[in-house]
Design a protein around this motif. Structure first.
Motif, PDB file in Angstrom:
ATOM      1  N   THR A  90      12.357 -12.244  -3.232  1.00 14.55           N
ATOM      2  CA  THR A  90      11.193 -12.872  -3.847  1.00 14.55           C
ATOM      3  C   THR A  90      10.248 -11.765  -4.296  1.00 14.55           C
ATOM      4  O   THR A  90       9.905 -10.890  -3.501  1.00 14.55           O
ATOM      5  CB  THR A  90      10.454 -13.789  -2.841  1.00 14.55           C
ATOM      6  OG1 THR A  90      11.374 -14.741  -2.333  1.00 14.55           O
ATOM      7  CG2 THR A  90       9.275 -14.475  -3.489  1.00 14.55           C
ATOM      8  N   VAL A  91       9.870 -11.804  -5.554  1.00 13.99           N
ATOM      9  CA  VAL A  91       8.886 -10.852  -6.088  1.00 13.99           C
ATOM     10  C   VAL A  91       7.682 -11.670  -6.519  1.00 13.99           C
ATOM     11  O   VAL A  91       7.793 -12.560  -7.352  1.00 13.99           O
ATOM     12  CB  VAL A  91       9.449 -10.051  -7.275  1.00 13.99           C
ATOM     13  CG1 VAL A  91       8.379  -9.134  -7.854  1.00 13.99           C
ATOM     14  CG2 VAL A  91      10.675  -9.248  -6.846  1.00 13.99           C
ATOM     15  N   GLU A  92       6.547 -11.359  -5.913  1.00 13.26           N
ATOM     16  CA  GLU A  92       5.317 -12.071  -6.235  1.00 13.26           C
ATOM     17  C   GLU A  92       4.341 -11.097  -6.881  1.00 13.26           C
ATOM     18  O   GLU A  92       4.030 -10.043  -6.325  1.00 13.26           O
ATOM     19  CB  GLU A  92       4.694 -12.662  -4.976  1.00 13.26           C
ATOM     20  CG  GLU A  92       3.451 -13.452  -5.247  1.00 13.26           C
ATOM     21  CD  GLU A  92       2.832 -14.037  -3.986  1.00 13.26           C
ATOM     22  OE1 GLU A  92       1.780 -14.691  -4.125  1.00 13.26           O
ATOM     23  OE2 GLU A  92       3.363 -13.844  -2.881  1.00 13.26           O
ATOM     24  N   VAL A  93       3.861 -11.459  -8.075  1.00 17.59           N
ATOM     25  CA  VAL A  93       2.845 -10.662  -8.758  1.00 17.59           C
ATOM     26  C   VAL A  93       1.489 -11.229  -8.365  1.00 17.59           C
ATOM     27  O   VAL A  93       1.245 -12.428  -8.516  1.00 17.59           O
ATOM     28  CB  VAL A  93       3.031 -10.697 -10.283  1.00 17.59           C
ATOM     29  CG1 VAL A  93       1.906  -9.923 -10.981  1.00 17.59           C
ATOM     30  CG2 VAL A  93       4.388 -10.127 -10.670  1.00 17.59           C
ATOM     31  N   VAL A  94       0.647 -10.373  -7.814  1.00 17.84           N
ATOM     32  CA  VAL A  94      -0.683 -10.780  -7.364  1.00 17.84           C
ATOM     33  C   VAL A  94      -1.738  -9.956  -8.104  1.00 17.84           C
ATOM     34  O   VAL A  94      -1.465  -8.868  -8.592  1.00 17.84           O
ATOM     35  CB  VAL A  94      -0.842 -10.613  -5.831  1.00 17.84           C
ATOM     36  CG1 VAL A  94       0.156 -11.483  -5.086  1.00 17.84           C
ATOM     37  CG2 VAL A  94      -0.687  -9.162  -5.418  1.00 17.84           C
ATOM     38  N   TRP A  95      -2.932 -10.501  -8.158  1.00 20.41           N
ATOM     39  CA  TRP A  95      -4.028  -9.817  -8.859  1.00 20.41           C
ATOM     40  C   TRP A  95      -5.183  -9.485  -7.926  1.00 20.41           C
ATOM     41  O   TRP A  95      -6.199  -8.948  -8.358  1.00 20.41           O
ATOM     42  CB  TRP A  95      -4.515 -10.673 -10.028  1.00 20.41           C
ATOM     43  CG  TRP A  95      -3.410 -10.959 -10.972  1.00 20.41           C
ATOM     44  CD1 TRP A  95      -2.750 -12.140 -11.139  1.00 20.41           C
ATOM     45  CD2 TRP A  95      -2.778 -10.030 -11.851  1.00 20.41           C
ATOM     46  NE1 TRP A  95      -1.756 -12.000 -12.078  1.00 20.41           N
ATOM     47  CE2 TRP A  95      -1.754 -10.713 -12.532  1.00 20.41           C
ATOM     48  CE3 TRP A  95      -2.973  -8.673 -12.133  1.00 20.41           C
ATOM     49  CZ2 TRP A  95      -0.934 -10.095 -13.469  1.00 20.41           C
ATOM     50  CZ3 TRP A  95      -2.152  -8.069 -13.068  1.00 20.41           C
ATOM     51  CH2 TRP A  95      -1.154  -8.773 -13.726  1.00 20.41           C
ATOM     52  N   ASP A  96      -5.025  -9.794  -6.644  1.00 19.80           N
ATOM     53  CA  ASP A  96      -6.079  -9.521  -5.677  1.00 19.80           C
ATOM     54  C   ASP A  96      -5.478  -8.742  -4.514  1.00 19.80           C
ATOM     55  O   ASP A  96      -4.567  -9.264  -3.862  1.00 19.80           O
ATOM     56  CB  ASP A  96      -6.702 -10.826  -5.187  1.00 19.80           C
ATOM     57  CG  ASP A  96      -7.948 -10.588  -4.345  1.00 19.80           C
ATOM     58  OD1 ASP A  96      -8.658  -9.598  -4.615  1.00 19.80           O
ATOM     59  OD2 ASP A  96      -8.195 -11.384  -3.429  1.00 19.80           O
ATOM     60  N   PRO A  97      -5.893  -7.540  -4.262  1.00 15.87           N
ATOM     61  CA  PRO A  97      -6.975  -6.845  -4.954  1.00 15.87           C
ATOM     62  C   PRO A  97      -6.504  -6.331  -6.315  1.00 15.87           C
ATOM     63  O   PRO A  97      -5.325  -6.033  -6.487  1.00 15.87           O
ATOM     64  CB  PRO A  97      -7.299  -5.679  -4.024  1.00 15.87           C
ATOM     65  CG  PRO A  97      -6.007  -5.383  -3.330  1.00 15.87           C
ATOM     66  CD  PRO A  97      -5.324  -6.718  -3.186  1.00 15.87           C
ATOM     67  N   PRO A  98      -7.422  -6.234  -7.261  1.00 19.60           N
ATOM     68  CA  PRO A  98      -7.062  -5.691  -8.565  1.00 19.60           C
ATOM     69  C   PRO A  98      -6.601  -4.240  -8.424  1.00 19.60           C
ATOM     70  O   PRO A  98      -7.124  -3.499  -7.589  1.00 19.60           O
ATOM     71  CB  PRO A  98      -8.358  -5.760  -9.378  1.00 19.60           C
ATOM     72  CG  PRO A  98      -9.283  -6.620  -8.588  1.00 19.60           C
ATOM     73  CD  PRO A  98      -8.817  -6.605  -7.175  1.00 19.60           C
ATOM     74  N   TRP A  99      -5.636  -3.856  -9.222  1.00 19.73           N
ATOM     75  CA  TRP A  99      -5.161  -2.480  -9.189  1.00 19.73           C
ATOM     76  C   TRP A  99      -6.236  -1.554  -9.744  1.00 19.73           C
ATOM     77  O   TRP A  99      -6.958  -1.896 -10.681  1.00 19.73           O
ATOM     78  CB  TRP A  99      -3.888  -2.326 -10.019  1.00 19.73           C
ATOM     79  CG  TRP A  99      -3.369  -0.917  -9.994  1.00 19.73           C
ATOM     80  CD1 TRP A  99      -2.572  -0.365  -9.048  1.00 19.73           C
ATOM     81  CD2 TRP A  99      -3.641   0.121 -10.943  1.00 19.73           C
ATOM     82  NE1 TRP A  99      -2.327   0.955  -9.342  1.00 19.73           N
ATOM     83  CE2 TRP A  99      -2.975   1.277 -10.502  1.00 19.73           C
ATOM     84  CE3 TRP A  99      -4.388   0.184 -12.106  1.00 19.73           C
ATOM     85  CZ2 TRP A  99      -3.020   2.479 -11.189  1.00 19.73           C
ATOM     86  CZ3 TRP A  99      -4.439   1.394 -12.802  1.00 19.73           C
ATOM     87  CH2 TRP A  99      -3.750   2.521 -12.337  1.00 19.73           C
ATOM     88  N   SER A 100      -6.324  -0.381  -9.147  1.00 18.53           N
ATOM     89  CA  SER A 100      -7.170   0.687  -9.671  1.00 18.53           C
ATOM     90  C   SER A 100      -6.495   2.012  -9.349  1.00 18.53           C
ATOM     91  O   SER A 100      -5.537   2.052  -8.563  1.00 18.53           O
ATOM     92  CB  SER A 100      -8.571   0.646  -9.043  1.00 18.53           C
ATOM     93  OG  SER A 100      -8.516   1.086  -7.697  1.00 18.53           O
ATOM     94  N   THR A 101      -6.980   3.075  -9.910  1.00 22.49           N
ATOM     95  CA  THR A 101      -6.377   4.390  -9.676  1.00 22.49           C
ATOM     96  C   THR A 101      -6.473   4.801  -8.207  1.00 22.49           C
ATOM     97  O   THR A 101      -5.733   5.676  -7.767  1.00 22.49           O
ATOM     98  CB  THR A 101      -7.028   5.462 -10.567  1.00 22.49           C
ATOM     99  OG1 THR A 101      -8.438   5.459 -10.340  1.00 22.49           O
ATOM    100  CG2 THR A 101      -6.753   5.189 -12.033  1.00 22.49           C
ATOM    101  N   GLU A 102      -7.346   4.145  -7.447  1.00 19.14           N
ATOM    102  CA  GLU A 102      -7.454   4.449  -6.017  1.00 19.14           C
ATOM    103  C   GLU A 102      -6.183   4.072  -5.255  1.00 19.14           C
ATOM    104  O   GLU A 102      -5.940   4.591  -4.165  1.00 19.14           O
ATOM    105  CB  GLU A 102      -8.651   3.722  -5.416  1.00 19.14           C
ATOM    106  CG  GLU A 102      -9.975   4.230  -5.937  1.00 19.14           C
ATOM    107  CD  GLU A 102     -11.150   3.388  -5.470  1.00 19.14           C
ATOM    108  OE1 GLU A 102     -10.941   2.424  -4.702  1.00 19.14           O
ATOM    109  OE2 GLU A 102     -12.273   3.701  -5.881  1.00 19.14           O
TER     110      GLU A 102
END
Length: 115
Positions: A90-102
């Motif tokens: 299962t591959v789940e794409v999530v947006w929280d937390p948003p990706w950042s360079t950190e």
């Protein structure tokens, strides 16, 4: 990374060992616009392997408008499924937390000249 015949390796002995193999496999997936693998970019938030050897990958993309929004999760699933001993994937794409360079590893930052 799949071998054939006498070279074929046995499935990992434990879920933890299989998780390590999945992580190594994910390091072969690259964002098409950035010359760094998605694991070092910090796009992989979590990899879980249960006793049944089912794998769940939680990932994100650099943005919701990412041109690889369809292809990258499919590649993650395909490459994970290709490993010996893997059950359901299962591959789940999530947006929280948003990706950042950190989220990027030190190696990725060095590769991209960000240090």
């Amino acid at each position: 990374m799949s071998a054939t015949g006498a070279e074929k390796q046995a499935a990992p002995a434990s879920p933890e060992a299989l998780r390590d193999e999945v992580v190594e496999q994910l390091k072969t997936v690259f964002d098409p616009e950035i010359p760094v693998n998605i694991y070092e970019l910090g796009l992989i938030y979590n990899v879980e392997v249960n006793e049944a050897r089912d794998v769940r990958v939680e990932m994100t993309l650099t943005s919701p408008n990412c041109p690889a929004a369809q292809s990258m999760p499919a590649e993650v699933e395909y490459k994970t499924r290709s490993l010996d001993g893997v059950g359901e994937v299962t591959v789940e794409v999530v947006w929280d937390p948003p990706w950042s360079t950190e989220h990027m590893s030190e190696a990725a930052r060095l590769e991209l000249g960000m240090m």
